[in-house]
Design an enzyme around this catalytic site. Structure first.
Site, PDB file in Angstrom:
ATOM      1  N   HIS A 248       0.787  -1.293  10.834  1.00  0.00           N
ATOM      2  CA  HIS A 248       0.008  -2.218  10.004  1.00  0.00           C
ATOM      3  C   HIS A 248      -1.164  -2.759  10.814  1.00  0.00           C
ATOM      4  O   HIS A 248      -1.010  -3.039  12.017  1.00  0.00           O
ATOM      5  CB  HIS A 248       0.912  -3.364   9.526  1.00  0.00           C
ATOM      6  CG  HIS A 248       0.281  -4.157   8.443  1.00  0.00           C
ATOM      7  ND1 HIS A 248      -0.673  -5.114   8.701  1.00  0.00           N
ATOM      8  CD2 HIS A 248       0.417  -4.115   7.092  1.00  0.00           C
ATOM      9  CE1 HIS A 248      -1.078  -5.633   7.557  1.00  0.00           C
ATOM     10  NE2 HIS A 248      -0.428  -5.044   6.564  1.00  0.00           N
ATOM     11  N   ARG A 299      -2.756  -0.660   5.779  1.00  0.00           N
ATOM     12  CA  ARG A 299      -1.752   0.391   5.991  1.00  0.00           C
ATOM     13  C   ARG A 299      -1.971   1.528   5.010  1.00  0.00           C
ATOM     14  O   ARG A 299      -2.643   1.371   3.978  1.00  0.00           O
ATOM     15  CB  ARG A 299      -0.327  -0.145   5.910  1.00  0.00           C
ATOM     16  CG  ARG A 299      -0.046  -1.052   4.750  1.00  0.00           C
ATOM     17  CD  ARG A 299       1.394  -1.528   4.803  1.00  0.00           C
ATOM     18  NE  ARG A 299       1.568  -2.724   4.001  1.00  0.00           N
ATOM     19  CZ  ARG A 299       2.706  -3.068   3.434  1.00  0.00           C
ATOM     20  NH1 ARG A 299       3.759  -2.300   3.554  1.00  0.00           N
ATOM     21  NH2 ARG A 299       2.805  -4.181   2.739  1.00  0.00           N
ATOM     22  N   LYS A 302      -2.410   1.726   0.894  1.00  0.00           N
ATOM     23  CA  LYS A 302      -2.545   0.386   0.319  1.00  0.00           C
ATOM     24  C   LYS A 302      -4.023   0.121   0.078  1.00  0.00           C
ATOM     25  O   LYS A 302      -4.852   1.002   0.210  1.00  0.00           O
ATOM     26  CB  LYS A 302      -1.889  -0.657   1.228  1.00  0.00           C
ATOM     27  CG  LYS A 302      -0.413  -0.422   1.402  1.00  0.00           C
ATOM     28  CD  LYS A 302       0.599  -1.230   0.606  1.00  0.00           C
ATOM     29  CE  LYS A 302       0.238  -2.281  -0.334  1.00  0.00           C
ATOM     30  NZ  LYS A 302       1.186  -3.409  -0.298  1.00  0.00           N
ATOM     31  N   ASP A 305      -9.025  -4.650   1.932  1.00  0.00           N
ATOM     32  CA  ASP A 305      -8.904  -6.115   1.912  1.00  0.00           C
ATOM     33  C   ASP A 305      -9.818  -6.647   3.021  1.00  0.00           C
ATOM     34  O   ASP A 305      -9.797  -6.138   4.150  1.00  0.00           O
ATOM     35  CB  ASP A 305      -7.421  -6.458   2.169  1.00  0.00           C
ATOM     36  CG  ASP A 305      -7.147  -7.948   2.383  1.00  0.00           C
ATOM     37  OD1 ASP A 305      -8.096  -8.708   2.642  1.00  0.00           O
ATOM     38  OD2 ASP A 305      -5.969  -8.345   2.313  1.00  0.00           O
ATOM     39  N   CYS A 307      -9.788  -9.090   5.022  1.00  0.00           N
ATOM     40  CA  CYS A 307      -9.286  -9.595   6.312  1.00  0.00           C
ATOM     41  C   CYS A 307      -9.120  -8.473   7.331  1.00  0.00           C
ATOM     42  O   CYS A 307      -9.197  -8.708   8.535  1.00  0.00           O
ATOM     43  CB  CYS A 307      -7.993 -10.393   6.156  1.00  0.00           C
ATOM     44  SG  CYS A 307      -6.576  -9.445   5.610  1.00  0.00           S
ATOM     45  N   TYR A 308      -8.934  -7.226   6.856  1.00  0.00           N
ATOM     46  CA  TYR A 308      -8.782  -6.124   7.809  1.00  0.00           C
ATOM     47  C   TYR A 308     -10.115  -5.737   8.443  1.00  0.00           C
ATOM     48  O   TYR A 308     -10.148  -4.914   9.366  1.00  0.00           O
ATOM     49  CB  TYR A 308      -8.103  -4.918   7.153  1.00  0.00           C
ATOM     50  CG  TYR A 308      -6.734  -5.284   6.612  1.00  0.00           C
ATOM     51  CD1 TYR A 308      -5.794  -5.887   7.450  1.00  0.00           C
ATOM     52  CD2 TYR A 308      -6.398  -5.093   5.275  1.00  0.00           C
ATOM     53  CE1 TYR A 308      -4.551  -6.277   6.961  1.00  0.00           C
ATOM     54  CE2 TYR A 308      -5.162  -5.468   4.787  1.00  0.00           C
ATOM     55  CZ  TYR A 308      -4.243  -6.067   5.636  1.00  0.00           C
ATOM     56  OH  TYR A 308      -3.017  -6.452   5.157  1.00  0.00           O
ATOM     57  N   ASP A 379     -10.240 -11.594  -0.067  1.00  0.00           N
ATOM     58  CA  ASP A 379      -9.628 -10.274   0.082  1.00  0.00           C
ATOM     59  C   ASP A 379     -10.492  -9.240  -0.661  1.00  0.00           C
ATOM     60  O   ASP A 379     -11.049  -8.320  -0.060  1.00  0.00           O
ATOM     61  CB  ASP A 379      -8.187 -10.423  -0.485  1.00  0.00           C
ATOM     62  CG  ASP A 379      -7.467  -9.154  -0.824  1.00  0.00           C
ATOM     63  OD1 ASP A 379      -8.092  -8.097  -0.822  1.00  0.00           O
ATOM     64  OD2 ASP A 379      -6.245  -9.223  -1.118  1.00  0.00           O
ATOM     65  N   ASP A 386     -10.253 -18.036   0.180  1.00  0.00           N
ATOM     66  CA  ASP A 386      -9.311 -18.924   0.869  1.00  0.00           C
ATOM     67  C   ASP A 386      -9.730 -19.018   2.331  1.00  0.00           C
ATOM     68  O   ASP A 386     -10.579 -18.243   2.809  1.00  0.00           O
ATOM     69  CB  ASP A 386      -7.868 -18.424   0.724  1.00  0.00           C
ATOM     70  CG  ASP A 386      -7.683 -17.038   1.314  1.00  0.00           C
ATOM     71  OD1 ASP A 386      -7.693 -16.920   2.540  1.00  0.00           O
ATOM     72  OD2 ASP A 386      -7.559 -16.058   0.537  1.00  0.00           O
ATOM     73  N   HIS A 389      -9.092 -15.735   4.586  1.00  0.00           N
ATOM     74  CA  HIS A 389     -10.021 -14.629   4.372  1.00  0.00           C
ATOM     75  C   HIS A 389     -11.451 -15.012   4.729  1.00  0.00           C
ATOM     76  O   HIS A 389     -12.247 -14.156   5.100  1.00  0.00           O
ATOM     77  CB  HIS A 389      -9.916 -14.102   2.930  1.00  0.00           C
ATOM     78  CG  HIS A 389      -8.681 -13.285   2.722  1.00  0.00           C
ATOM     79  ND1 HIS A 389      -7.521 -13.837   2.221  1.00  0.00           N
ATOM     80  CD2 HIS A 389      -8.396 -11.982   2.999  1.00  0.00           C
ATOM     81  CE1 HIS A 389      -6.585 -12.893   2.176  1.00  0.00           C
ATOM     82  NE2 HIS A 389      -7.086 -11.764   2.653  1.00  0.00           N
TER      83      HIS A 389
HETATM   84  C1  FPP Z   1       1.354  -7.348   4.763  1.00  0.00           C
HETATM   85  O1  FPP Z   1       0.944  -8.074   3.709  1.00  0.00           O
HETATM   86  C2  FPP Z   1       1.085  -8.144   5.988  1.00  0.00           C
HETATM   87  C3  FPP Z   1       1.765  -8.000   7.109  1.00  0.00           C
HETATM   88  C4  FPP Z   1       2.878  -7.018   7.166  1.00  0.00           C
HETATM   89  C5  FPP Z   1       1.466  -8.793   8.356  1.00  0.00           C
HETATM   90  C6  FPP Z   1       0.009  -8.884   8.651  1.00  0.00           C
HETATM   91  C7  FPP Z   1      -0.269  -9.391  10.009  1.00  0.00           C
HETATM   92  C8  FPP Z   1      -1.455  -9.920  10.309  1.00  0.00           C
HETATM   93  C9  FPP Z   1      -2.537 -10.028   9.307  1.00  0.00           C
HETATM   94  C10 FPP Z   1      -1.747 -10.350  11.723  1.00  0.00           C
HETATM   95  C11 FPP Z   1      -1.721 -11.824  11.880  1.00  0.00           C
HETATM   96  C12 FPP Z   1      -2.114 -12.170  13.256  1.00  0.00           C
HETATM   97  C13 FPP Z   1      -1.736 -13.280  13.918  1.00  0.00           C
HETATM   98  C14 FPP Z   1      -2.308 -13.517  15.264  1.00  0.00           C
HETATM   99  C15 FPP Z   1      -0.796 -14.264  13.358  1.00  0.00           C
HETATM  100  P1  FPP Z   1       0.671  -7.405   2.285  1.00  0.00           P
HETATM  101  O2  FPP Z   1       1.747  -6.448   1.931  1.00  0.00           O
HETATM  102  O3  FPP Z   1       0.400  -8.525   1.346  1.00  0.00           O
HETATM  103  O4  FPP Z   1      -0.706  -6.666   2.551  1.00  0.00           O
HETATM  104  P2  FPP Z   1      -1.103  -5.107   2.575  1.00  0.00           P
HETATM  105  O5  FPP Z   1      -0.838  -4.562   1.217  1.00  0.00           O
HETATM  106  O6  FPP Z   1      -2.572  -5.131   2.889  1.00  0.00           O
HETATM  107  O7  FPP Z   1      -0.292  -4.461   3.660  1.00  0.00           O
HETATM  108 ZN    ZN Z   2      -6.100 -10.069   3.446  1.00  0.00          ZN
END
Ligand code: FPP
Ligand code: ZN
Length: 485
Positions: A248, A299, A302, A305, A307-308, A379, A386, A389
């Site tokens: 991830h 990932r 998916k 977004d 934030c990535y 996102d 928010d 993001h």
């Molecule tokens: C999946 O969310 C999200 C995670 C599995 C964890 C994400 C980790 C971070 C963003 C790192 C944070 C860093 C610190 C320093 C605390 P989702 O299933 O809603 O999102 P997705 O569909 O994009 O995977």
């Molecule tokens: Zn995000």
């Protein structure tokens, strides 16, 4: 202009393929008409975003943030680091208010909790210390000298596991996010020691999955044995332990940044390794296609977004700092990432610059899709903005605009400020951490601003996500050393 292509589908619709198609449809509406020659360049609406941040900070966060009661240090860090990226700062009164608030989160036994009276935890500790790096100062009431470093170090040690990992809190889980938070905090406050991080590089390496990215952790060092109920026994698992779960972007950033911070601590022989080749391939494949406007996913399979933009986009600079990738890596761009700009002035963009990470496309995602018209970033449309993001879109934008690299000349100049100090094994490792942390510089002439220089935001430290000035300020205080100009 290459026509945007949707993700390929088969005849079996699933939630995944449906939401992907919906996302593409929405994002398409945010791409300017490729056949029009009059598209205005995209603008970063700095003032509306500042108003959004000021509203949250001064009037209080709206009630929908109630669920984040245990994340108060994060809300503050996301907000004030967004100010820093937008080249704004707090006035002295509000700085003091922030310092006093942060100090209420320090636990009497060391570390910081998510709010007053809450149990100490690695994640809010990182957010609180990072926020103090921005607003704090030396001296009485300034926050920096109110941090109980001795208790903090003991708190860190109390979380250490036999496999080199750390629990996020007493009785908590192991997670590479916690390790990143601990390492950043310890680096900034001069608490990073060989004792603290022994075995941690091997743990980080064990979290890399077959895809190339990193999972949250690896299998626990001990697992309950089949007989455990009867005997209360557990079985020691062999090393290397397999990763726990899926690669991830969030975990990958934390693992890679941790790896870079741990390089000075790698053992001289039998050092663990990570596979940078599969990591680079995985990071590259997280960038969305033309129709996804070049945003990043977290990932496989998916959705893109904002934030990535930081968690994945920001990882390229880290990898480049260890000699992998970089703008001139490899060969001609792959067809799917060889894109034309949607608008405006393309001068100064060199296709070769974007072989692995299309910086221009990422800036477009943030500017066209990431900005909420009412302020703040998000996102993806049609979601609300928010605090989280807003920061990670802005620092993702920063990492796409600026190109930060480790400068060997600066690293040497920083070493030289320690010249008069005698060499000792403990002292030398501190000097190394200090020099490695502060030798990041902006590569000259490499910054690129989609939409023009009015959209410029501040550069941010690729590991710590603080401005270089804030990083130097807090580190020179705790290492009691000046930084050369
Ligand atoms: C999946 O969310 C999200 C995670 C599995 C964890 C994400 C980790 C971070 C963003 C790192 C944070 C860093 C610190 C320093 C605390 P989702 O299933 O809603 O999102 P997705 O569909 O994009 O995977
Ligand atoms: Zn995000």
């Amino acid at each position: 202009m290459v026509a945007p292509r949707p993700a390929p589908v088969d005849a079996y619709p699933t939630d995944t393929s449906d939401t992907q198609a919906e996302t593409e449809e929405t994002l398409l509406k945010h791409i300017p008409d490729p056949n029009s020659s009059t598209n205005p360049p995209p603008t970063l609406q700095k003032n509306v975003h500042l108003q959004f941040l000021v509203r949250n900070l001064l009037q209080g966060f709206p009630s929908r943030y109630i669920s984040q009661d245990a994340s108060q240090p994060w809300l503050l860090f996301w907000t004030i680091q967004s100010f820093s990226i937008l080249q704004a700062g707090l006035d002295p009164n509000n700085k003091q208010r922030a310092i006093d608030t942060i100090m209420e989160w320090q636990h009497p036994d060391g570390g910081f909790g998510g709010g007053p009276g809450q149990a100490p935890h690695l994640l809010p500790t990182y957010a609180a210390i990072s926020a103090l790096a921005i607003v704090g100062r030396p001296g009485p009431g300034g926050g920096w000298d109110q941090i109980d470093r001795e208790k903090l170090y003991k708190f860190f040690l109390s979380l250490k596991q036999p496999d080199g990992s750390f629990l996020v809190m007493d009785h908590g889980e192991v997670d590479v996010r916690g390790i990143y938070c601990l390492l950043v905090t310890a680096s900034l406050l001069d608490l990073l020691t060989p004792e603290l991080v022994e075995g941690t590089p091997a743990f980080i390496a064990s979290c890399q999955t077959y895809e190339g990215g990193f999972a949250s952790a690896s299998q626990p060092y001990f697992s309950a044995s089949p007989d455990s109920e009867r005997e209360g026994a557990s079985t020691l698992l062999s090393s290397p332990r397999p990763p726990l779960g899926e690669a991830h972007g969030g975990y990958t950033f934390c693992a890679l940044a941790s790896w870079v911070m741990l390089l000075p601590f790698l053992p001289p022989s039998n050092a663990p390794t990570i596979n940078t080749k599969t990591l680079l391939r995985w990071l590259t494949n997280m960038q969305g296609t033309e129709i996804e406007l070049g945003g990043f996913k977290g990932r496989t399979n998916k959705l893109v977004d904002g934030c990535y933009s930081w968690w994945v986009g920001g990882a390229f600079a880290l990898l480049e700092s260890i000699g992998v990738g970089g703008p001139r890596h490899g060969h001609e761009p792959e067809a799917e990432h060889a894109r034309e700009p949607h608008h405006g002035d393309d001068e100064g963009w060199d296709d070769v610059d974007d072989v692995l990470f299309n910086r221009k496309a990422l800036q477009e995602y943030i500017l066209y899709a990431g900005q909420h018209p009412a302020g703040g970033l998000r996102d993806k449309p049609p979601k609300a903005a928010d605090a989280y993001h807003t920061l990670y879109c802005l620092c993702g934008l920063s990492s796409a605009q600026h190109h930060l690299v480790i400068s060997p000349a600066r690293r040497q100049a920083i070493y030289d400020v320690w010249k008069s100090e005698p060499s000792s094994s403990e002292g030398d490792i501190r000097k190394k951490v200090f020099a490695e942390s502060l030798s990041w510089v902006e590569e000259e002439g490499a910054a690129k601003f989609v939409g023009g220089t009015n959209n410029r935001v501040n550069a941010t430290h690729p590991i710590f996500n603080l401005t270089i000035t804030h990083t130097e300020g807090i580190m020179s205080h705790f290492y009691k050393q000046t930084v050369p100009p």
